[in-house]
Design a protein around this motif. Sequence first.
Motif, PDB file in Angstrom:
ATOM      1  N   ASP A 226       0.834  -1.208   0.000  1.00 53.14           N
ATOM      2  CA  ASP A 226       0.000   0.000   0.000  1.00 53.14           C
ATOM      3  C   ASP A 226       0.866   1.253   0.000  1.00 53.14           C
ATOM      4  O   ASP A 226       0.566   2.223  -0.713  1.00 53.14           O
ATOM      5  CB  ASP A 226      -0.919   0.000   1.230  1.00 53.14           C
ATOM      6  N   TRP A 227       1.919   1.261   0.792  1.00 50.12           N
ATOM      7  CA  TRP A 227       2.799   2.440   0.858  1.00 50.12           C
ATOM      8  C   TRP A 227       3.486   2.688  -0.470  1.00 50.12           C
ATOM      9  O   TRP A 227       3.581   3.824  -0.933  1.00 50.12           O
ATOM     10  CB  TRP A 227       3.842   2.243   1.968  1.00 50.12           C
ATOM     11  N   ILE A 228       3.956   1.614  -1.114  1.00 43.75           N
ATOM     12  CA  ILE A 228       4.609   1.766  -2.413  1.00 43.75           C
ATOM     13  C   ILE A 228       3.629   2.335  -3.431  1.00 43.75           C
ATOM     14  O   ILE A 228       3.971   3.225  -4.215  1.00 43.75           O
ATOM     15  CB  ILE A 228       5.168   0.415  -2.898  1.00 43.75           C
ATOM     16  N   GLN A 229       2.377   1.833  -3.411  1.00 43.31           N
ATOM     17  CA  GLN A 229       1.385   2.330  -4.355  1.00 43.31           C
ATOM     18  C   GLN A 229       1.069   3.801  -4.094  1.00 43.31           C
ATOM     19  O   GLN A 229       0.956   4.596  -5.029  1.00 43.31           O
ATOM     20  CB  GLN A 229       0.107   1.488  -4.262  1.00 43.31           C
ATOM     21  N   GLN A 230       0.929   4.162  -2.836  1.00 45.19           N
ATOM     22  CA  GLN A 230       0.640   5.559  -2.493  1.00 45.19           C
ATOM     23  C   GLN A 230       1.785   6.477  -2.928  1.00 45.19           C
ATOM     24  O   GLN A 230       1.551   7.561  -3.459  1.00 45.19           O
ATOM     25  CB  GLN A 230       0.406   5.681  -0.985  1.00 45.19           C
TER      26      GLN A 230
ATOM     27  N   SER B 143       3.964   5.848  -5.319  1.00 47.64           N
ATOM     28  CA  SER B 143       3.960   5.864  -6.784  1.00 47.64           C
ATOM     29  C   SER B 143       2.905   6.823  -7.304  1.00 47.64           C
ATOM     30  O   SER B 143       3.150   7.600  -8.247  1.00 47.64           O
ATOM     31  CB  SER B 143       3.704   4.458  -7.330  1.00 47.64           C
ATOM     32  N   ASP B 144       1.706   6.777  -6.701  1.00 50.30           N
ATOM     33  CA  ASP B 144       0.630   7.685  -7.111  1.00 50.30           C
ATOM     34  C   ASP B 144       1.043   9.142  -6.889  1.00 50.30           C
ATOM     35  O   ASP B 144       0.740  10.021  -7.713  1.00 50.30           O
ATOM     36  CB  ASP B 144      -0.648   7.384  -6.337  1.00 50.30           C
ATOM     37  N   TRP B 145       1.718   9.388  -5.772  1.00 52.05           N
ATOM     38  CA  TRP B 145       2.164  10.755  -5.479  1.00 52.05           C
ATOM     39  C   TRP B 145       3.171  11.226  -6.522  1.00 52.05           C
ATOM     40  O   TRP B 145       3.101  12.377  -6.987  1.00 52.05           O
ATOM     41  CB  TRP B 145       2.787  10.799  -4.080  1.00 52.05           C
ATOM     42  N   LEU B 146       4.091  10.363  -6.940  1.00 44.63           N
ATOM     43  CA  LEU B 146       5.061  10.731  -7.966  1.00 44.63           C
ATOM     44  C   LEU B 146       4.365  11.057  -9.285  1.00 44.63           C
ATOM     45  O   LEU B 146       4.753  11.996  -9.994  1.00 44.63           O
ATOM     46  CB  LEU B 146       6.072   9.606  -8.168  1.00 44.63           C
ATOM     47  N   VAL B 147       3.342  10.285  -9.637  1.00 41.70           N
ATOM     48  CA  VAL B 147       2.585  10.561 -10.857  1.00 41.70           C
ATOM     49  C   VAL B 147       1.876  11.903 -10.745  1.00 41.70           C
ATOM     50  O   VAL B 147       1.882  12.722 -11.684  1.00 41.70           O
ATOM     51  CB  VAL B 147       1.571   9.437 -11.137  1.00 41.70           C
ATOM     52  N   ASP B 148       1.262  12.173  -9.590  1.00 44.03           N
ATOM     53  CA  ASP B 148       0.580  13.454  -9.383  1.00 44.03           C
ATOM     54  C   ASP B 148       1.553  14.617  -9.511  1.00 44.03           C
ATOM     55  O   ASP B 148       1.224  15.659 -10.102  1.00 44.03           O
ATOM     56  CB  ASP B 148      -0.087  13.488  -8.005  1.00 44.03           C
ATOM     57  N   GLU B 149       2.746  14.464  -8.950  1.00 44.50           N
ATOM     58  CA  GLU B 149       3.758  15.517  -9.058  1.00 44.50           C
ATOM     59  C   GLU B 149       4.140  15.769 -10.513  1.00 44.50           C
ATOM     60  O   GLU B 149       4.327  16.908 -10.934  1.00 44.50           O
ATOM     61  CB  GLU B 149       5.004  15.141  -8.250  1.00 44.50           C
ATOM     62  N   SER B 150       4.230  14.682 -11.296  1.00 48.29           N
ATOM     63  CA  SER B 150       4.576  14.823 -12.710  1.00 48.29           C
ATOM     64  C   SER B 150       3.505  15.602 -13.457  1.00 48.29           C
ATOM     65  O   SER B 150       3.805  16.460 -14.296  1.00 48.29           O
ATOM     66  CB  SER B 150       4.746  13.444 -13.355  1.00 48.29           C
ATOM     67  N   LEU B 151       2.238  15.307 -13.155  1.00 53.58           N
ATOM     68  CA  LEU B 151       1.135  15.953 -13.867  1.00 53.58           C
ATOM     69  C   LEU B 151       0.954  17.404 -13.438  1.00 53.58           C
ATOM     70  O   LEU B 151       0.639  18.272 -14.263  1.00 53.58           O
ATOM     71  CB  LEU B 151      -0.165  15.178 -13.620  1.00 53.58           C
ATOM     72  N   ARG B 152       1.163  17.672 -12.173  1.00 53.62           N
ATOM     73  CA  ARG B 152       0.911  19.007 -11.643  1.00 53.62           C
ATOM     74  C   ARG B 152       2.057  19.971 -11.933  1.00 53.62           C
ATOM     75  O   ARG B 152       1.867  21.182 -11.997  1.00 53.62           O
ATOM     76  CB  ARG B 152       0.670  18.899 -10.127  1.00 53.62           C
ATOM     77  N   GLY B 153       3.235  19.440 -12.133  1.00 49.99           N
ATOM     78  CA  GLY B 153       4.411  20.294 -12.263  1.00 49.99           C
ATOM     79  C   GLY B 153       5.090  20.420 -10.923  1.00 49.99           C
ATOM     80  O   GLY B 153       4.435  20.637  -9.894  1.00 49.99           O
ATOM     81  N   THR B 154       6.394  20.283 -10.909  1.00 53.04           N
ATOM     82  CA  THR B 154       7.119  20.260  -9.641  1.00 53.04           C
ATOM     83  C   THR B 154       8.482  20.877  -9.813  1.00 53.04           C
ATOM     84  O   THR B 154       8.857  21.307 -10.900  1.00 53.04           O
ATOM     85  CB  THR B 154       7.249  18.809  -9.131  1.00 53.04           C
ATOM     86  N   ARG B 155       9.217  20.950  -8.729  1.00 52.88           N
ATOM     87  CA  ARG B 155      10.622  21.367  -8.744  1.00 52.88           C
ATOM     88  C   ARG B 155      11.453  20.210  -8.202  1.00 52.88           C
ATOM     89  O   ARG B 155      10.990  19.416  -7.389  1.00 52.88           O
ATOM     90  CB  ARG B 155      10.843  22.602  -7.862  1.00 52.88           C
ATOM     91  N   ALA B 156      12.693  20.155  -8.649  1.00 57.17           N
ATOM     92  CA  ALA B 156      13.543  19.031  -8.249  1.00 57.17           C
ATOM     93  C   ALA B 156      13.753  19.001  -6.741  1.00 57.17           C
ATOM     94  O   ALA B 156      13.762  17.920  -6.135  1.00 57.17           O
ATOM     95  CB  ALA B 156      14.887  19.108  -8.973  1.00 57.17           C
TER      96      ALA B 156
END
Length: 399
Positions: free
Chosen positions: A4-8, A10-23
């Motif tokens: 569950d933690w890995i999936q959460q 992973s989902d957060w990383l995808v959200d960051e990619s879609l929303r735009g982020t800083r390194a």
Amino acid sequence: MLTDWIQQTSDWLVDESLRGTRADRLMKHLCEQMVAGGIPITRVHIACGQLHPLFKAFSVVWSRDDGLVRDRFSYHGASTDAWQQSPLKAVLNVNRPEIRARIFKGEGLEEFPVIREFKERGLTDYLCMRAGFSEPLDRALDELDGCIASFSTDAEGGFSDSCVQTIKRLFPRLAVALKTLVRETTAQNLASTYLGSQAGERVLRGHIRRGDCDTIRAAVWYSDMRDSTVTADKMDPRIFLERLNRYFECTAGSVLDHGGEVLRFIGDAVLAIFPINGPGGAERAGRMAVSAARDTIRRLEELNADPPPHDRDPIRFGLGLHVGDVLYGNIGVAERLEFSVIGPTANEVARLEDLTKPLDRSILASDAFIALAHADWEAMGSHRLRGVTEPQPIYALNV
């Protein structure tokens, strides 16, 4: 629970990619989540290539004790011994996608000097991986079109097998987020480098069609290098290119350093603007343009006082300064556009620069410009500008 933690995460990383982020934000939050998920990381390092005129790559290092450290690397950085002997460089080999050094077992100590440093700092395990952002992979790695990440721990016995598997599962998601970040940053870098910061921002906001224009008021700068045609004819082209770039560092560099925007390089000429915005904007634009002009004189004097041995002739220039309304936007054909300014003001400032030669003065301005720029101006009389019906009062800047 771990799944569950890995999936959460992973989902957060995808959200960051879609929303735009800083390194830095991506790195900070990911490391905090990894620690909270039971991954005993002590230090994480990411490095990515980037398309930038000054820097070949950037990196962010997170450590448990020191937090985040950011860095950027010039095109000369790849020649350092530290880089050549590092695991980061080693994983760029197409046949070596990862490096695992269980430091507590003595692995990696002979091959990589930095691993010996990590052992001295108490680290026990090290895992380094890379991902290419394009195909073919060997070309992507050679051009640093990708990312590298290393994970270190000081836990007794190093990383467990499950921790290594978790890191390897998360890494591709991290790479996707970094690829999105790098591609967006590349677009911004290219737009700013080739169009100018404000014009580039407008284009990225959607002002991309031919005819997308606004009328703005601005102080307009037009400078040209003296005797460039004669110099180019007698000089080796590569040496002349070096000369031209030194000249641009003095002229366009001064414009940028004093808040202006360089729009075009026309041969050895520079077209730039200082937009007039808000209360007091006219005086502010005039003051910035005069400061840039004086800075250009200073830079050229320093350059001419210590020229390179293969190019001893002094560099001289002429500059016209004007103010007025210009049409600011896209011109050209649909397949090849240029973001620039057009209109009578833009034409007249080039004619002002033409007068610097017969009047033997480096910097000339219109009466409209000197009305908003308080400086030591010397009246040069009225002169006819090509394409303008009535003679115009002309002033020289004493520097």
